[in-house]
Motif scaffolding. Structure first.
Motif, PDB file in Angstrom:
ATOM      1  N   VAL A 110       1.207  -0.795  -0.132  1.00  0.00           N
ATOM      2  CA  VAL A 110      -0.257   0.028  -0.067  1.00  0.00           C
ATOM      3  C   VAL A 110       0.672   1.134   0.329  1.00  0.00           C
ATOM      4  CG1 VAL A 110      -1.766   1.279   1.194  1.00  0.00           C
ATOM      5  CG2 VAL A 110      -1.975  -1.393   0.726  1.00  0.00           C
ATOM      6  N   TYR A 111       2.055   0.910   1.020  1.00  0.00           N
ATOM      7  CA  TYR A 111       2.498   2.279   0.872  1.00  0.00           C
ATOM      8  C   TYR A 111       3.303   2.694  -0.865  1.00  0.00           C
ATOM      9  CZ  TYR A 111       6.950   5.658   2.082  1.00  0.00           C
ATOM     10  OH  TYR A 111       7.367   6.527   1.493  1.00  0.00           O
ATOM     11  N   ARG A 112       3.610   1.309  -1.351  1.00  0.00           N
ATOM     12  CA  ARG A 112       4.224   1.950  -2.750  1.00  0.00           C
ATOM     13  C   ARG A 112       3.241   2.677  -3.845  1.00  0.00           C
ATOM     14  NH1 ARG A 112       7.211  -3.296  -1.893  1.00  0.00           N
ATOM     15  NH2 ARG A 112       5.219  -4.241  -2.940  1.00  0.00           N
ATOM     16  N   ASP A 113       1.806   2.379  -3.581  1.00  0.00           N
ATOM     17  CA  ASP A 113       1.208   2.885  -4.299  1.00  0.00           C
ATOM     18  C   ASP A 113       1.007   4.038  -4.041  1.00  0.00           C
ATOM     19  OD1 ASP A 113       0.982   0.271  -5.037  1.00  0.00           O
ATOM     20  OD2 ASP A 113      -1.361  -0.535  -4.044  1.00  0.00           O
ATOM     21  N   LEU A 114       1.045   4.341  -2.619  1.00  0.00           N
ATOM     22  CA  LEU A 114       0.612   5.679  -1.610  1.00  0.00           C
ATOM     23  C   LEU A 114       1.608   6.464  -2.716  1.00  0.00           C
ATOM     24  CD1 LEU A 114      -1.211   7.480  -0.055  1.00  0.00           C
ATOM     25  CD2 LEU A 114       0.623   6.569   1.577  1.00  0.00           C
ATOM     26  N   GLN A 115       2.660   6.601  -2.764  1.00  0.00           N
ATOM     27  CA  GLN A 115       3.794   6.977  -2.906  1.00  0.00           C
ATOM     28  C   GLN A 115       3.460   7.170  -5.015  1.00  0.00           C
ATOM     29  OE1 GLN A 115       7.685   5.301  -2.326  1.00  0.00           O
ATOM     30  NE2 GLN A 115       7.836   6.341  -0.566  1.00  0.00           N
ATOM     31  N   ARG A 116       3.141   5.965  -5.531  1.00  0.00           N
ATOM     32  CA  ARG A 116       3.203   6.111  -7.010  1.00  0.00           C
ATOM     33  C   ARG A 116       1.629   7.489  -6.480  1.00  0.00           C
ATOM     34  NH1 ARG A 116       2.955   1.944  -8.099  1.00  0.00           N
ATOM     35  NH2 ARG A 116       0.374   1.468  -7.879  1.00  0.00           N
ATOM     36  N   TYR A 117       0.023   7.477  -6.520  1.00  0.00           N
ATOM     37  CA  TYR A 117      -1.105   7.900  -6.738  1.00  0.00           C
ATOM     38  C   TYR A 117      -0.301   9.765  -5.809  1.00  0.00           C
ATOM     39  CZ  TYR A 117      -4.076   5.359  -7.981  1.00  0.00           C
ATOM     40  OH  TYR A 117      -5.238   4.554  -9.079  1.00  0.00           O
ATOM     41  N   GLU A 118       0.499   9.147  -5.044  1.00  0.00           N
ATOM     42  CA  GLU A 118       0.770  10.974  -4.483  1.00  0.00           C
ATOM     43  C   GLU A 118       1.784  11.571  -6.020  1.00  0.00           C
ATOM     44  OE1 GLU A 118       3.186  13.195  -1.228  1.00  0.00           O
ATOM     45  OE2 GLU A 118       3.875  11.671  -1.516  1.00  0.00           O
ATOM     46  N   LYS A 119       2.194  11.175  -6.363  1.00  0.00           N
ATOM     47  CA  LYS A 119       3.297  11.821  -7.342  1.00  0.00           C
ATOM     48  C   LYS A 119       2.152  12.040  -9.045  1.00  0.00           C
ATOM     49  CE  LYS A 119       7.763   9.821  -6.812  1.00  0.00           C
ATOM     50  NZ  LYS A 119       9.162   9.091  -7.440  1.00  0.00           N
ATOM     51  N   LEU A 120       1.292  11.132  -8.899  1.00  0.00           N
ATOM     52  CA  LEU A 120       0.686  11.370 -10.009  1.00  0.00           C
ATOM     53  C   LEU A 120      -0.569  12.006  -9.833  1.00  0.00           C
ATOM     54  CD1 LEU A 120      -0.528   7.755 -10.916  1.00  0.00           C
ATOM     55  CD2 LEU A 120       0.662   9.310 -12.358  1.00  0.00           C
ATOM     56  N   TYR A 121      -0.828  12.394  -8.306  1.00  0.00           N
ATOM     57  CA  TYR A 121      -1.458  13.563  -8.066  1.00  0.00           C
ATOM     58  C   TYR A 121      -1.080  14.994  -7.845  1.00  0.00           C
ATOM     59  CZ  TYR A 121      -4.372  16.576  -3.944  1.00  0.00           C
ATOM     60  OH  TYR A 121      -5.197  17.437  -3.387  1.00  0.00           O
ATOM     61  N   LYS A 122      -0.221  15.173  -7.796  1.00  0.00           N
ATOM     62  CA  LYS A 122       1.117  16.525  -7.615  1.00  0.00           C
ATOM     63  C   LYS A 122       0.894  17.026  -9.260  1.00  0.00           C
ATOM     64  CE  LYS A 122       3.223  15.952  -4.211  1.00  0.00           C
ATOM     65  NZ  LYS A 122       4.648  15.630  -3.474  1.00  0.00           N
ATOM     66  N   GLN A 123       0.704  15.675 -10.187  1.00  0.00           N
ATOM     67  CA  GLN A 123       1.052  16.241 -11.785  1.00  0.00           C
ATOM     68  C   GLN A 123      -0.863  15.874 -12.108  1.00  0.00           C
ATOM     69  OE1 GLN A 123       3.131  12.981 -13.201  1.00  0.00           O
ATOM     70  NE2 GLN A 123       5.072  13.479 -12.192  1.00  0.00           N
ATOM     71  N   ASN A 124      -1.111  16.664 -11.488  1.00  0.00           N
ATOM     72  CA  ASN A 124      -3.316  16.361 -12.213  1.00  0.00           C
ATOM     73  C   ASN A 124      -3.214  15.167 -12.639  1.00  0.00           C
ATOM     74  OD1 ASN A 124      -3.404  18.155 -10.081  1.00  0.00           O
ATOM     75  ND2 ASN A 124      -2.670  19.996 -12.206  1.00  0.00           N
ATOM     76  N   ALA A 125      -2.770  14.236 -12.211  1.00  0.00           N
ATOM     77  CA  ALA A 125      -3.080  12.832 -12.846  1.00  0.00           C
ATOM     78  C   ALA A 125      -3.902  11.710 -12.776  1.00  0.00           C
ATOM     79  CB  ALA A 125      -1.958  12.272 -13.498  1.00  0.00           C
ATOM     80  N   ALA A 126      -4.281  12.226 -11.180  1.00  0.00           N
ATOM     81  CA  ALA A 126      -4.942  11.393 -10.743  1.00  0.00           C
ATOM     82  C   ALA A 126      -5.798  12.003  -9.596  1.00  0.00           C
ATOM     83  CB  ALA A 126      -4.189   9.751  -9.573  1.00  0.00           C
ATOM     84  N   SER A 127      -7.032  11.543  -8.977  1.00  0.00           N
ATOM     85  CA  SER A 127      -8.200  12.362  -8.260  1.00  0.00           C
ATOM     86  C   SER A 127      -7.799  11.872  -6.755  1.00  0.00           C
ATOM     87  CB  SER A 127      -9.159  11.638  -8.605  1.00  0.00           C
ATOM     88  OG  SER A 127      -9.085  10.341  -8.202  1.00  0.00           O
ATOM     89  N   GLU A 128      -7.800  13.457  -6.618  1.00  0.00           N
ATOM     90  CA  GLU A 128      -7.654  13.746  -4.742  1.00  0.00           C
ATOM     91  C   GLU A 128      -7.883  12.517  -4.073  1.00  0.00           C
ATOM     92  OE1 GLU A 128      -8.226  17.111  -1.402  1.00  0.00           O
ATOM     93  OE2 GLU A 128      -8.860  17.187  -3.668  1.00  0.00           O
ATOM     94  N   LYS A 129      -9.718  12.195  -4.593  1.00  0.00           N
ATOM     95  CA  LYS A 129     -10.009  10.025  -3.965  1.00  0.00           C
ATOM     96  C   LYS A 129      -9.332  10.005  -3.285  1.00  0.00           C
ATOM     97  CE  LYS A 129     -14.094   8.371  -2.638  1.00  0.00           C
ATOM     98  NZ  LYS A 129     -14.501   7.204  -2.973  1.00  0.00           N
ATOM     99  N   GLN A 130      -8.956   9.282  -5.249  1.00  0.00           N
ATOM    100  CA  GLN A 130      -7.757   8.196  -4.822  1.00  0.00           C
ATOM    101  C   GLN A 130      -6.986   8.245  -3.538  1.00  0.00           C
ATOM    102  OE1 GLN A 130      -7.266   8.635  -9.277  1.00  0.00           O
ATOM    103  NE2 GLN A 130      -8.534   6.211  -9.046  1.00  0.00           N
ATOM    104  N   TYR A 131      -6.551   9.387  -4.133  1.00  0.00           N
ATOM    105  CA  TYR A 131      -4.669   9.491  -3.286  1.00  0.00           C
ATOM    106  C   TYR A 131      -5.419  10.079  -1.540  1.00  0.00           C
ATOM    107  CZ  TYR A 131      -1.137  12.270  -0.545  1.00  0.00           C
ATOM    108  OH  TYR A 131      -0.584  12.385   0.432  1.00  0.00           O
ATOM    109  N   GLU A 132      -6.529   9.973  -1.070  1.00  0.00           N
ATOM    110  CA  GLU A 132      -6.417  10.234   0.390  1.00  0.00           C
ATOM    111  C   GLU A 132      -7.678   8.556   0.505  1.00  0.00           C
ATOM    112  OE1 GLU A 132      -9.720  12.916   0.467  1.00  0.00           O
ATOM    113  OE2 GLU A 132      -8.588  14.906   0.877  1.00  0.00           O
TER     114      GLU A 132
END
Length: 350
Positions: A110-132
């Motif tokens: 889960v931590y690896r997924d969280l790091q990946r989504y955090e990068k995508l979220y900062k690049q506006n490539a993932a939604s805020e809800k997915q990251y949270e």
């Protein structure tokens, strides 16, 4: 007839005189009488008690696998007394460790997924809800791991408590469990008493309490064991007997083997204010038919003197007998076989 009787008396006194003249001098050792200000004592009967006792019980349930003690045995602090079987507990501990290992793997994923989504979220490539949602799942699993680790600690503590140890140096008064028995939490396994808190409890009239000074030395004799010890005045029991009005005095004594609870002890308690007494070695005192005597020496001849003992002071006694005076020599060795008016030779002095 008178001539025969006179001849008999002559022979008797002649033989007696010859025996006295030919009597060999006995070798003896003497000590000097001294004077000291001490208190008068009286012999009182007390009972042996252990001031600190514990009903040792189990904190956990389990099957008794091994008991390592017997009644009357002296044990040291930390000695293992009872072991409970932990086969099922060991299995639970093993399973819990595996569950934590699996949970750690899931947390890492889960931590690896969280790091990946955090990068995508900062690049506006993932939604805020997915990251949270991922962040919440990661925190939840961390909390779950903490709960599982606490559960493991509880199991480990339960295993530790499956070994019952002596809480202090003591003597086992009673054994209340055997191998193969099932014990529940709170079940008593044995009664143990501290060998550092052995006392003699003496009931006395309350009028004697004022002469009992804490910290003073008290002579104690165990007739049944032929043993003398020096105890220390430790204070009073806080509750007096409501019927007799007796007060219970406590005297600390050193522990020694074969000292059962409630054994009687002869205690020499102070019953007066300090007074000047002559101090004589206990080795000098000879008892006969309830009377006490000492031997002194006059012109190389042993002279027997009665002595009134008013105080026992360990290896010494105190007397108020007027004819026992300071500086007098009394025989302390070789006196057990002496007879009055027997010649003696002093070979030493204590």
């Amino acid at each position: 007839m008178k001539r025969i009787f006179s001849l008999f008396l002559f022979c008797f006194f002649a033989v007696t005189a010859f025996a006295q003249e030919g009597q060999r001098a006995a070798n003896v050792v003497v000590s000097t009488v001294k004077e000291k200000k001490i208190v008068e004592t009286e012999n009182k009967i007390g009972l042996v008690k252990y001031d600190t006792t514990t009903e040792l019980s189990s904190e956990v349930s389990g099957l008794v696998e091994d008991t390592t003690f017997t009644e009357g045995e002296v044990v040291n602090k930390g000695d293992v007394l009872v072991r409970l079987n932990t086969d099922f507990l060991d299995k639970d501990i093993g399973m819990k460790k595996k569950e934590i290992e699996v949970l750690e793997m899931r947390i890492e994923n889960v931590y690896r997924d969280l790091q990946r989504y955090e990068k995508l979220y900062k690049q506006n490539a993932a939604s805020e809800k997915q990251y949270e949602d991922l962040l919440f799942e990661y925190k939840r699993m961390k909390k779950e791991k903490q709960a599982q680790e606490l559960a493991l600690q509880r199991l480990m503590l339960k295993k530790e408590r499956s070994v019952i140890k002596a809480p202090y140096d003591g003597i086992i008064l009673s054994k209340k469990v055997a191998d193969g028995a099932w014990v529940a939490p709170g079940s008593t396994v044995c009664s143990i008493a501290s060998t550092d808190d052995v006392i003699v409890q003496v009931p006395v009239n309350e009028k004697y309490v004022k002469f009992f000074k804490e910290g003073s030395e008290i002579f104690v004799n165990f007739t049944a064991l032929d043993k003398n010890v020096t105890g220390t005045a430790a204070g009073l029991d806080p509750v007096a007997d409501p019927k007799t009005k007796n007060v219970y005095l406590k005297i600390n004594i050193p522990y020694f083997t074969k000292l059962p609870v409630n054994m009687t002890a002869n205690v020499n308690l102070p019953v007066s204010e300090p007074q000047k007494l002559r101090i004589v070695s206990r080795d000098a005192v000879i008892s006969n038919n309830g009377q006490n005597f000492v031997y002194t020496i006059k012109d190389g001849i042993a002279k027997i003197l009665p002595i009134n003992i008013v105080s026992y002071l360990g290896e010494m006694v105190g007397t108020d007998s007027k004819h026992i005076v300071p500086g007098m020599k009394v025989i302390v060795e070789g006196n057990s076989r002496l007879r009055p008016d027997q010649p003696v030779k002093v070979t030493g002095e204590k």
